[in-house]
Design a protein around this motif. Structure first.
Motif, PDB file in Angstrom:
ATOM      1  N   LEU A 103      28.606  18.113   1.146  1.00 39.77           N
ATOM      2  CA  LEU A 103      27.976  16.764   1.971  1.00 39.77           C
ATOM      3  C   LEU A 103      27.304  15.759   0.875  1.00 39.77           C
ATOM      4  CD1 LEU A 103      26.557  18.371   5.052  1.00 39.77           C
ATOM      5  CD2 LEU A 103      28.694  17.081   4.945  1.00 39.77           C
ATOM      6  N   ILE A 104      26.503  16.333  -0.072  1.00 41.31           N
ATOM      7  CA  ILE A 104      25.944  15.535  -1.193  1.00 41.31           C
ATOM      8  C   ILE A 104      27.202  14.781  -1.798  1.00 41.31           C
ATOM      9  CG2 ILE A 104      24.570  15.488  -3.151  1.00 41.31           C
ATOM     10  CD1 ILE A 104      23.040  18.031  -2.015  1.00 41.31           C
ATOM     11  N   GLU A 105      28.269  15.464  -2.242  1.00 43.91           N
ATOM     12  CA  GLU A 105      29.435  14.745  -2.801  1.00 43.91           C
ATOM     13  C   GLU A 105      29.998  13.520  -1.916  1.00 43.91           C
ATOM     14  OE1 GLU A 105      32.764  16.736  -4.643  1.00 43.91           O
ATOM     15  OE2 GLU A 105      31.441  18.528  -4.979  1.00 43.91           O
ATOM     16  N   GLY A 106      29.768  13.791  -0.550  1.00 44.93           N
ATOM     17  CA  GLY A 106      30.047  12.778   0.388  1.00 44.93           C
ATOM     18  C   GLY A 106      29.207  11.754   0.785  1.00 44.93           C
ATOM     19  N   ASP A 107      28.274  11.625  -0.071  1.00 42.80           N
ATOM     20  CA  ASP A 107      27.116  10.580  -0.587  1.00 42.80           C
ATOM     21  C   ASP A 107      25.967  10.551   0.875  1.00 42.80           C
ATOM     22  OD1 ASP A 107      28.776   9.399  -2.505  1.00 42.80           O
ATOM     23  OD2 ASP A 107      29.618   8.072  -0.945  1.00 42.80           O
ATOM     24  N   ILE A 108      25.994  12.030   1.106  1.00 41.50           N
ATOM     25  CA  ILE A 108      25.045  12.069   2.374  1.00 41.50           C
ATOM     26  C   ILE A 108      23.372  11.986   1.743  1.00 41.50           C
ATOM     27  CG2 ILE A 108      24.336  13.667   4.131  1.00 41.50           C
ATOM     28  CD1 ILE A 108      26.774  13.520   5.309  1.00 41.50           C
ATOM     29  N   GLY A 109      23.392  12.546   0.551  1.00 44.30           N
ATOM     30  CA  GLY A 109      22.234  12.568   0.114  1.00 44.30           C
ATOM     31  C   GLY A 109      21.512  13.603   0.129  1.00 44.30           C
ATOM     32  N   GLY A 110      20.908  14.288  -0.902  1.00 46.23           N
ATOM     33  CA  GLY A 110      20.185  15.744  -0.784  1.00 46.23           C
ATOM     34  C   GLY A 110      19.390  16.082   0.295  1.00 46.23           C
ATOM     35  N   LYS A 111      18.390  15.305   0.613  1.00 47.67           N
ATOM     36  CA  LYS A 111      17.655  15.440   1.870  1.00 47.67           C
ATOM     37  C   LYS A 111      18.255  15.855   2.958  1.00 47.67           C
ATOM     38  CE  LYS A 111      13.061  14.101   3.381  1.00 47.67           C
ATOM     39  NZ  LYS A 111      13.134  13.519   4.936  1.00 47.67           N
ATOM     40  N   THR A 112      19.004  14.839   3.583  1.00 50.29           N
ATOM     41  CA  THR A 112      19.702  14.282   4.569  1.00 50.29           C
ATOM     42  C   THR A 112      20.789  15.607   4.834  1.00 50.29           C
ATOM     43  OG1 THR A 112      19.307  12.301   5.034  1.00 50.29           O
ATOM     44  CG2 THR A 112      21.097  13.204   6.233  1.00 50.29           C
ATOM     45  N   ALA A 113      21.367  16.015   3.571  1.00 50.86           N
ATOM     46  CA  ALA A 113      22.497  16.945   3.674  1.00 50.86           C
ATOM     47  C   ALA A 113      21.881  18.290   3.774  1.00 50.86           C
ATOM     48  CB  ALA A 113      23.299  17.213   2.100  1.00 50.86           C
ATOM     49  N   PHE A 114      20.615  18.537   3.273  1.00 50.93           N
ATOM     50  CA  PHE A 114      19.843  19.954   3.423  1.00 50.93           C
ATOM     51  C   PHE A 114      19.385  19.952   4.906  1.00 50.93           C
ATOM     52  CE2 PHE A 114      15.790  22.140   3.736  1.00 50.93           C
ATOM     53  CZ  PHE A 114      16.140  23.358   3.208  1.00 50.93           C
ATOM     54  N   GLU A 115      19.140  18.932   5.442  1.00 49.52           N
ATOM     55  CA  GLU A 115      18.418  19.062   7.042  1.00 49.52           C
ATOM     56  C   GLU A 115      19.666  19.243   7.883  1.00 49.52           C
ATOM     57  OE1 GLU A 115      14.709  16.252   6.317  1.00 49.52           O
ATOM     58  OE2 GLU A 115      16.324  15.354   7.462  1.00 49.52           O
ATOM     59  N   LEU A 116      20.779  18.492   7.656  1.00 49.84           N
ATOM     60  CA  LEU A 116      22.058  18.772   8.460  1.00 49.84           C
ATOM     61  C   LEU A 116      22.484  20.356   8.387  1.00 49.84           C
ATOM     62  CD1 LEU A 116      23.848  15.414   7.847  1.00 49.84           C
ATOM     63  CD2 LEU A 116      22.432  15.925   9.843  1.00 49.84           C
ATOM     64  N   THR A 117      22.504  20.731   7.274  1.00 50.56           N
ATOM     65  CA  THR A 117      22.976  22.243   6.989  1.00 50.56           C
ATOM     66  C   THR A 117      21.938  22.811   7.690  1.00 50.56           C
ATOM     67  OG1 THR A 117      23.758  21.259   5.226  1.00 50.56           O
ATOM     68  CG2 THR A 117      24.159  23.661   5.557  1.00 50.56           C
ATOM     69  N   GLU A 118      20.636  22.704   7.662  1.00 55.32           N
ATOM     70  CA  GLU A 118      19.742  23.535   8.237  1.00 55.32           C
ATOM     71  C   GLU A 118      19.972  23.561   9.646  1.00 55.32           C
ATOM     72  OE1 GLU A 118      15.368  24.212   6.745  1.00 55.32           O
ATOM     73  OE2 GLU A 118      15.666  22.543   7.812  1.00 55.32           O
ATOM     74  N   GLU A 119      20.212  22.507  10.264  1.00 51.58           N
ATOM     75  CA  GLU A 119      20.253  22.287  11.526  1.00 51.58           C
ATOM     76  C   GLU A 119      21.645  23.027  12.191  1.00 51.58           C
ATOM     77  OE1 GLU A 119      18.564  21.406  14.126  1.00 51.58           O
ATOM     78  OE2 GLU A 119      19.773  21.419  15.581  1.00 51.58           O
ATOM     79  N   LEU A 120      22.672  22.869  11.406  1.00 55.27           N
ATOM     80  CA  LEU A 120      24.003  23.770  11.789  1.00 55.27           C
ATOM     81  C   LEU A 120      23.645  25.154  11.613  1.00 55.27           C
ATOM     82  CD1 LEU A 120      27.226  23.738  12.106  1.00 55.27           C
ATOM     83  CD2 LEU A 120      27.401  23.586   9.510  1.00 55.27           C
ATOM     84  N   GLU A 121      23.126  25.601  10.731  1.00 52.62           N
ATOM     85  CA  GLU A 121      22.611  27.089  10.418  1.00 52.62           C
ATOM     86  C   GLU A 121      21.691  27.552  11.775  1.00 52.62           C
ATOM     87  OE1 GLU A 121      21.204  27.805   6.454  1.00 52.62           O
ATOM     88  OE2 GLU A 121      21.132  30.122   7.052  1.00 52.62           O
ATOM     89  N   LYS A 122      21.062  26.774  12.000  1.00 46.10           N
ATOM     90  CA  LYS A 122      20.023  27.207  13.392  1.00 46.10           C
ATOM     91  C   LYS A 122      21.160  27.394  14.616  1.00 46.10           C
ATOM     92  CE  LYS A 122      16.769  24.532  15.312  1.00 46.10           C
ATOM     93  NZ  LYS A 122      16.045  23.318  14.931  1.00 46.10           N
ATOM     94  N   ARG A 123      21.879  26.013  14.675  1.00 48.17           N
ATOM     95  CA  ARG A 123      22.814  26.141  15.914  1.00 48.17           C
ATOM     96  C   ARG A 123      23.811  27.538  16.021  1.00 48.17           C
ATOM     97  NH1 ARG A 123      23.751  20.030  17.812  1.00 48.17           N
ATOM     98  NH2 ARG A 123      21.568  19.261  17.254  1.00 48.17           N
TER      99      ARG A 123
END
Ligand SMILES: Nc1nc2c(ncn2[C@@H]2O[C@H](COP(=O)(O)OP(=O)(O)OP(=O)(O)O)[C@@H](O)[C@H]2O)c(=O)[nH]1
Ligand SMILES: [Mg+2]
Length: 290
Positions: free
Chosen positions: A31-51
């Motif tokens: 996701l970072i390679e897709g320009d999402i940015g470190g912080k947002t990529a981390f948060e999105l992935t964390e949310e995905l993991e939670k769900r």
């Protein structure tokens, strides 16, 4: 490159690897390679993991769908509509070459097609040689009035005059093109703040919008541009240009999530009709598309 990130994403979701910690780490990197940015990529992935812990998806395709939903939910969009009986001013901002002038012309045509009367294009890029002429050509092509001053003139005065030209009609929309500027050039930022004060004083309450044009192909640097312009004058919405390129505009997710700036328009080509209101669901789906 966008295409590389897309193929990595595809590989990850078609792999047989378990959806475990390593999977989420790989996803975050992609996701970072897709320009999402470190912080947002981390948060999105964390949310995905939670769900995933709650939903317990039975396939990678299901995990991918959950991620697509999360991306969709994280993207704020806005349909900017000029107030019918007000004096509206939309100011186009951005660094050099992002597509401000083209997008201003597209928007003029877009709103006219949707019933806005009295549209004026204001040539407030008095800085770059030929910028006024470029906007006048768009005005001629579209049959839309352009208010301009001489090259080198005060851009705030152009916006002032364009707004005055509408004031006599009582309502309408000024779309003001501005010069591309680097956010770290103090004099240009001060000039922008002057345009901002004039526009704010001329527009009807709530009818003045500052629209930042971000180029899809710019990558994560677009986030820094948004941050700097937002700090200088406050941005109301983003126009994402060049979405017809292979770039997916992943920066928009962090602009929306971290800065709270909504996405208003997608520009997808060089002709006047290559413009649409942003739709979060479609944008998130396009993000995965090859
Ligand atoms: N493919 C594609 N090209 C675009 C799009 N929007 C703008 N362009 C092209 O990008 C180039 C720069 O566009 P301009 O509108 O001149 O950009 P600008 O921000 O006004 O540039 P400056 O005034 O120099 O700062 C032109 O060649 C446009 O045709 C788009 O959505 N898709
Ligand atoms: Mg321009």
């Amino acid at each position: 490159m966008a295409s590389q990130f897309i193929s990595k994403l595809k590989d990850l979701f078609s792999s047989k690897s378990p959806v475990d910690e390593a999977f989420f780490e790989d996803l975050s990197d992609i996701l970072i390679e897709g320009d999402i940015g470190g912080k947002t990529a981390f948060e999105l992935t964390e949310e995905l993991e939670k769900r995933c812990k709650t939903v317990k998806p039975s396939s990678h395709a299901e995990v991918r769908n959950i991620l697509q939903n999360i991306l969709c939910e994280s993207l704020k969009t806005v349909e900017l509509k000029p107030e019918p009986s007000a004096l509206n001013i939309y100011l186009m901002l951005g660094v050099n070459g992002t597509g401000k002038t083209t997008s201003a012309a597209k928007m003029a045509d877009f709103y006219r097609q949707r019933g806005t009367d009295n549209i004026i294009l204001a040539a407030a890029d008095t800085f770059r040689a030929a910028a006024i002429e470029q906007l006048c050509i768009h005005g001629d092509n579209l049959g839309i009035r352009v208010v301009s001053h001489k090259h080198g003139g005060d851009p705030a005065a152009v916006v002032f005059d364009a707004a005055d030209a509408l004031a006599s009609k009582g309502c309408g929309l000024v779309i003001a093109d501005t010069a591309g500027r680097l956010h770290n050039k103090d004099n240009l930022v001060r000039e922008l703040q002057k345009i901002d004060r004039i526009a704010a004083s001329k527009a009807s309450p709530g009818a003045y919008k500052k629209i930042l044009v971000l180029d899809s192909t710019t990558g994560q640097n677009a986030f820094r541009q948004a941050e700097a312009f937002h700090e200088a004058v406050g941005i109301d919405a983003v126009f994402l240009s060049k979405h017809d390129s292979s770039a997916k505009g992943g920066c928009i997710f962090s602009v929306s999530k971290e800065l709270g700036i909504p996405l208003a328009f997608i520009g997808s080509g060089e002709t006047y009709t290559d413009i649409r209101f942003a739709d979060a669901e479609r944008f998130a789906a396009d993000f995965f598309a090859e």
